[in-house]
Design an enzyme around this catalytic site. Structure first.
Site, mmCIF file in Angstrom:
data_model
loop_
_atom_site.group_PDB
_atom_site.id
_atom_site.type_symbol
_atom_site.label_atom_id
_atom_site.label_comp_id
_atom_site.label_asym_id
_atom_site.label_seq_id
_atom_site.Cartn_x
_atom_site.Cartn_y
_atom_site.Cartn_z
ATOM 1 N N SER A 153 2.900 -38.684 68.967
ATOM 2 C CA SER A 153 2.867 -36.617 68.256
ATOM 3 C C SER A 153 1.291 -36.182 68.535
ATOM 4 O O SER A 153 0.958 -35.774 68.385
ATOM 5 C CB SER A 153 3.277 -36.058 67.018
ATOM 6 N N THR A 207 -4.044 -33.507 69.149
ATOM 7 C CA THR A 207 -1.761 -33.432 69.406
ATOM 8 C C THR A 207 -1.855 -33.841 70.519
ATOM 9 O O THR A 207 -2.977 -33.183 71.887
ATOM 10 C CB THR A 207 -1.817 -32.683 68.849
ATOM 11 N N THR A 209 -0.039 -27.400 62.080
ATOM 12 C CA THR A 209 0.405 -28.354 62.428
ATOM 13 C C THR A 209 2.018 -27.882 62.438
ATOM 14 O O THR A 209 1.915 -26.690 62.165
ATOM 15 C CB THR A 209 1.162 -29.932 62.444
ATOM 16 N N GLY A 210 2.774 -28.379 63.515
ATOM 17 C CA GLY A 210 4.043 -27.682 63.934
ATOM 18 C C GLY A 210 3.769 -25.985 65.147
ATOM 19 O O GLY A 210 3.451 -26.552 65.736
ATOM 20 N N ARG A 223 0.954 -26.737 79.421
ATOM 21 C CA ARG A 223 1.254 -26.000 77.708
ATOM 22 C C ARG A 223 0.142 -26.204 77.363
ATOM 23 O O ARG A 223 -0.097 -27.741 76.538
ATOM 24 C CB ARG A 223 2.973 -26.030 77.857
ATOM 25 N N THR A 234 1.371 -33.282 64.762
ATOM 26 C CA THR A 234 0.253 -33.201 65.163
ATOM 27 C C THR A 234 -0.927 -33.947 63.971
ATOM 28 O O THR A 234 -0.200 -33.991 62.954
ATOM 29 C CB THR A 234 0.020 -31.500 65.103
HETATM 30 N N1 ASP Z 1 0.960 -27.672 66.565
HETATM 31 C C1 ASP Z 1 0.807 -28.163 68.195
HETATM 32 C C2 ASP Z 1 1.383 -27.559 69.348
HETATM 33 O O1 ASP Z 1 1.945 -26.329 69.154
HETATM 34 C C3 ASP Z 1 2.509 -29.023 67.517
HETATM 35 C C4 ASP Z 1 2.959 -29.952 66.811
HETATM 36 O O2 ASP Z 1 2.174 -29.729 65.341
HETATM 37 O O3 ASP Z 1 4.384 -30.269 66.695
HETATM 38 O O4 ASP Z 1 1.022 -27.867 70.085
#
Ligand code: ASP
Length: 347
Positions: free
Chosen positions: A52, A211, A244-245, A221, A193
């Site tokens: 990730s 990330t 994160t997320g 993106r 991330t």
């Molecule tokens: N926050 C990150 C993103 O949207 C992805 C992640 O943390 O899972 O690119």
């Protein structure tokens, strides 16, 4: 806000135990807080097994790894960021170079790669064999309503077998474990991330987030991670926060900045993060059925060392521990602490 004496402390997302240890070692030896958190996340960026972040991160839908990262340095109140950068293993260091070597804050895409080259960063393919297989498996997993896929056997072929056996025919060199993992990330694109925040004994604070973004994203993106005020925000008069997320949800509430502002107005880190999660939920009218698909986490470190990790959904494992945690190092071994949460998912 408490006026306790500042101390060395590092927090990070759950994948950041090694990052916290490295950053703490550096803080102890007197390193700058930003150098400490960057050295911490570099370990994960360079680790091909973390899919990730950085090298080995899962690619976009075209099979190209595109990385996002930002850094924020409390003492100088400066920041830097890169987005959709290809071929450089450590985008956090490129973000720092943007901060230090330019009069800009954010450089993206081809411009970011060109800048990194000029700064002497080594260019290399970021797609590992494992990530390439996962990407091809993802392509095979896409089906039309009739179950057909141009990357799978033809319409005239016998009915599909169980995926692992079927995949083994096409990737004979891959182990069954790799194929099972590739199938799971194809069907449930993983998130991940690393965010890392540090405070030192002089009350200085810095943060970074880095990330490879959402797996199988559309080329170009950009998520929340490289956005100052979303993926990371630091004001060492108050504290630091990161996320994160699912970046799209964080961007919509400017989570990093929101949490720091919440702390500025007196909320402790836990409440500050929970308030940000409530804003995410509010964007879906707090409809838990729709929110069930969203995975988002926040981290906050206040200038007095109090900290929190928070998640939209947490759940208890059979052994009673919480599934969502964050990494902390306050001087000893790095450890995982449970995240506070807005909703509990029943196992
Ligand atoms: N926050 C990150 C993103 O949207 C992805 C992640 O943390 O899972 O690119």
């Amino acid at each position: 806000m408490s006026a306790a004496t500042p101390r060395n402390i590092v927090i990070s997302s759950a994948n950041g135990l090694r990052a916290c240890s490295k950053a703490m070692d550096m803080l102890r030896s007197g390193a700058d807080t930003l150098d400490a958190v960057i050295a911490g996340v570099n370990i994960i960026e360079l680790d091909p097994k973390d899919h990730s972040v950085g090298y080995g991160g899962l690619p976009n839908e075209e099979g190209v790894v595109e990385l996002d990262a930002c850094v924020m340095h409390g003492p100088t109140r400066r920041c830097g960021s890169v987005a959709s950068i290809r071929n450089i293993k450590t985008p956090s260091l490129v973000a720092k170079a943007v901060m230090e070597q330019t009069d800009h804050i954010m450089i993206v895409g081809d411009g970011a790669l060109k800048f990194a080259r000029e700064m002497g960063f080594e260019e290399t393919s970021l797609l590992t064999d494992e990530s390439r297989i996962a990407w091809l498996v993802w392509k095979r997993s896409l089906r039309d309503p009739a179950g057909h896929n141009n990357w799978g056997p033809g319409l005239d072929s016998p009915p599909a077998k169980a995926p692992i056996a079927e995949l083994k025919q096409f990737f004979p060199e891959a182990t069954e474990d790799t194929l099972a993992w590739a199938w799971s990330v194809a069907v449930h694109p993983p998130k991940g991330t690393i965010n890392c925040l540090a405070l030192n004994t002089r009350g200085e604070m810095s943060g970074t987030t880095t990330t490879s973004g959402l797996a199988w994203k559309i080329a170009g993106r950009v998520g929340d991670s490289p956005l100052i005020g979303a993926g990371c925000y630091v004001d060492q008069d108050v504290g630091a926060a990161g996320s994160t997320g699912r970046g799209e949800e964080n961007i919509r509430i400017a989570g990093g900045h929101t949490i720091v502002e919440n702390m500025r107005h007196g909320m402790p880190p836990k409440e500050a993060c929970l308030d940000a999660l409530k804003r995410v939920a509010r964007n879906f009218d707090s409809d838990r059925n729709r929110l069930a698909a969203i995975d988002i986490n926040f981290y906050a470190l206040r200038r007095d060392g109090e900290h929190a990790g928070a998640t939209l959904w947490n759940s208890r494992r059979p052994d009673g521990t919480w599934s969502k945690t964050y990494s902390v190092n306050d001087g000893g071994e790095s450890r995982l602490e449970p995240c506070v949460y807005l909703y509990e998912k029943k196992a």
